[in-house]
Enzyme design. Structure first.
Site, PDB file in Angstrom:
ATOM      1  N   LEU A 159     -17.815  -5.392  -6.401  1.00  0.00           N
ATOM      2  CA  LEU A 159     -16.931  -4.750  -5.425  1.00  0.00           C
ATOM      3  C   LEU A 159     -17.481  -3.389  -5.017  1.00  0.00           C
ATOM      4  O   LEU A 159     -17.398  -3.000  -3.848  1.00  0.00           O
ATOM      5  CB  LEU A 159     -15.522  -4.611  -6.004  1.00  0.00           C
ATOM      6  CG  LEU A 159     -14.508  -3.932  -5.087  1.00  0.00           C
ATOM      7  CD1 LEU A 159     -14.309  -4.724  -3.807  1.00  0.00           C
ATOM      8  CD2 LEU A 159     -13.174  -3.744  -5.808  1.00  0.00           C
ATOM      9  N   TYR A 160     -18.033  -2.641  -5.971  1.00  0.00           N
ATOM     10  CA  TYR A 160     -18.633  -1.348  -5.645  1.00  0.00           C
ATOM     11  C   TYR A 160     -19.682  -1.510  -4.546  1.00  0.00           C
ATOM     12  O   TYR A 160     -19.674  -0.793  -3.540  1.00  0.00           O
ATOM     13  CB  TYR A 160     -19.257  -0.730  -6.899  1.00  0.00           C
ATOM     14  CG  TYR A 160     -20.130   0.468  -6.615  1.00  0.00           C
ATOM     15  CD1 TYR A 160     -19.576   1.660  -6.161  1.00  0.00           C
ATOM     16  CD2 TYR A 160     -21.512   0.407  -6.798  1.00  0.00           C
ATOM     17  CE1 TYR A 160     -20.377   2.765  -5.896  1.00  0.00           C
ATOM     18  CE2 TYR A 160     -22.314   1.500  -6.546  1.00  0.00           C
ATOM     19  CZ  TYR A 160     -21.745   2.678  -6.088  1.00  0.00           C
ATOM     20  OH  TYR A 160     -22.541   3.760  -5.819  1.00  0.00           O
ATOM     21  N   ALA A 161     -20.587  -2.461  -4.725  1.00  0.00           N
ATOM     22  CA  ALA A 161     -21.618  -2.692  -3.720  1.00  0.00           C
ATOM     23  C   ALA A 161     -21.014  -3.110  -2.388  1.00  0.00           C
ATOM     24  O   ALA A 161     -21.486  -2.696  -1.316  1.00  0.00           O
ATOM     25  CB  ALA A 161     -22.602  -3.745  -4.215  1.00  0.00           C
TER      26      ALA A 161
END
Length: 348
Positions: free
Chosen positions: A151-153
């Site tokens: 999700l960060y990416a």
């Protein structure tokens, strides 16, 4: 020049703000001092700016629309370096909402501030994590980044796409920098070098994922700062170079927009990194071998030829010197052998 730097209590933001002040710029720093990791470390970074005539601090959250609008309206920055974000690859599994609130909604507020108040260049942090499922090395800006693994990416990929839309619609020059594994003094406690140093000094085992078969483009923070500042001074223009029937993924034929990798082109094996750290500490590590973590990629390798061409960029600090500098800072900052008592997110 008056420059808004978001995330000045953070690792890279602190170093960028310091460099800009050293060269004579006026810095408006913005940070919310979140408790993702040890807040006292963030406060210690900010303490270096106390009394500096060129520094003004704003305590605000990126997701607070009114506060962000007030920051732009009051201080009228000419340029913006956006480094604040909810960081960490694995923490998203525990708290996904904060990633969208900070990294997506917060980034929208930054874009709107830039658009409404005539900012002439936005430089923002992206990440090598956007390369996701790619396996062809080295990672190049010409590669697709359509398959993030965390999700960060995904939030950082969204930032790149949002910035391109604003560059096209409103003529806002935007430069995104994909950072590759940054380390150095004043680093984040949730990152490998910090965790490994603490564990070795405390006599605890190192948790080595993927059985140590990682390679990373470890990049010393001063080399990152050099690239950030060089690109801040080079707002992009519309680039009409095309690749086949579509724009090159790293540039644009319709907007003042550019994406660059920024990192060390010489990847280092994780076990070599650990070996250097043991030598610097004069201690031997106990290793706990673990499988690859969900969302991790086995290797990263940066192709920085585009940044070298645009800004004569070349990292200077090799990993042995960089790790040594970190160890010197760590021992000096904590003042004793064992360092902080923190969990896997670096909280005390």
């Amino acid at each position: 020049m008056k420059i808004l730097v978001t995330g000045t209590a953070g690792f890279i933001g602190y170093h960028v703000a310091t460099r800009l002040l050293q060269r004579g710029d006026e810095v408006i720093g913005l940070d919310n001092l979140s408790d993702y990791y040890d807040v006292s470390l963030k406060q210690a970074r900010l303490a270096h700016f106390d009394g500096h005539p060129g520094y003004t601090h704003i305590h605000a959250d990126l997701s607070d629309r009114d506060a962000m609008e007030a920051a732009f309206a009051t201080h009228r920055p000419q340029r913006v370096v956006h480094l604040a974000a909810q960081a960490g690859v694995r923490y998203a599994a525990e708290n996904p909402h904060v990633y969208v609130s900070s990294n997506v909604t917060g980034f929208l507020h930054v874009l709107e501030g830039c658009r409404r108040h005539g900012v002439d260049h936005l430089v923002f942090a992206s990440t090598s994590s956007v390369y996701g499922a790619n396996t062809r090395m080295p990672f190049s800006e010409t590669q697709s980044t359509e398959h993030p693994l965390t999700l960060y990416a995904a939030t950082k990929k969204a930032n790149e796409q949002m910035a391109h839309a604003y560059a096209h619609l409103f003529g806002l020059p935007c430069t995104g920098l994909r950072f590759f594994t940054v380390y150095g003094p004043w680093g984040r406690p949730d990152m490998a070098l910090f965790l490994f140093t603490r564990a070795i000094l405390a006599g605890e085992p190192l948790r080595v994922f993927n059985h140590g078969r990682h390679k990373r483009s470890f990049t010393y923070v001063d080399d990152i700062v050099e690239g950030v500042v060089r690109m801040l001074d080079r707002p992009p223009t519309i680039n009409t170079r095309w690749s086949g029937d579509a724009p090159d993924p790293g540039t644009s034929g319709v907007a003042p927009y550019r994406i660059y990798n920024i990192g060390n082109e010489r990847p280092v094996e994780l076990l070599r990194y650990i070996d250097i750290l043991q030598q610097c500490l004069g201690r031997t590590a106990r290793l706990e071998w673990l499988p690859l973590q969900p969302g991790d990629v086995p290797d990263t390798e940066a192709d920085v030829s585009a940044l070298a061409e645009a800004a004569d960029y070349e990292p200077k600090i090799d990993v042995a010197e960089g790790v040594s500098r970190f160890v010197t800072w760590y021992r000096g900052y904590y003042g004793h052998q064992d360092g902080p008592d923190h969990d896997t997110h670096g909280r005390r």
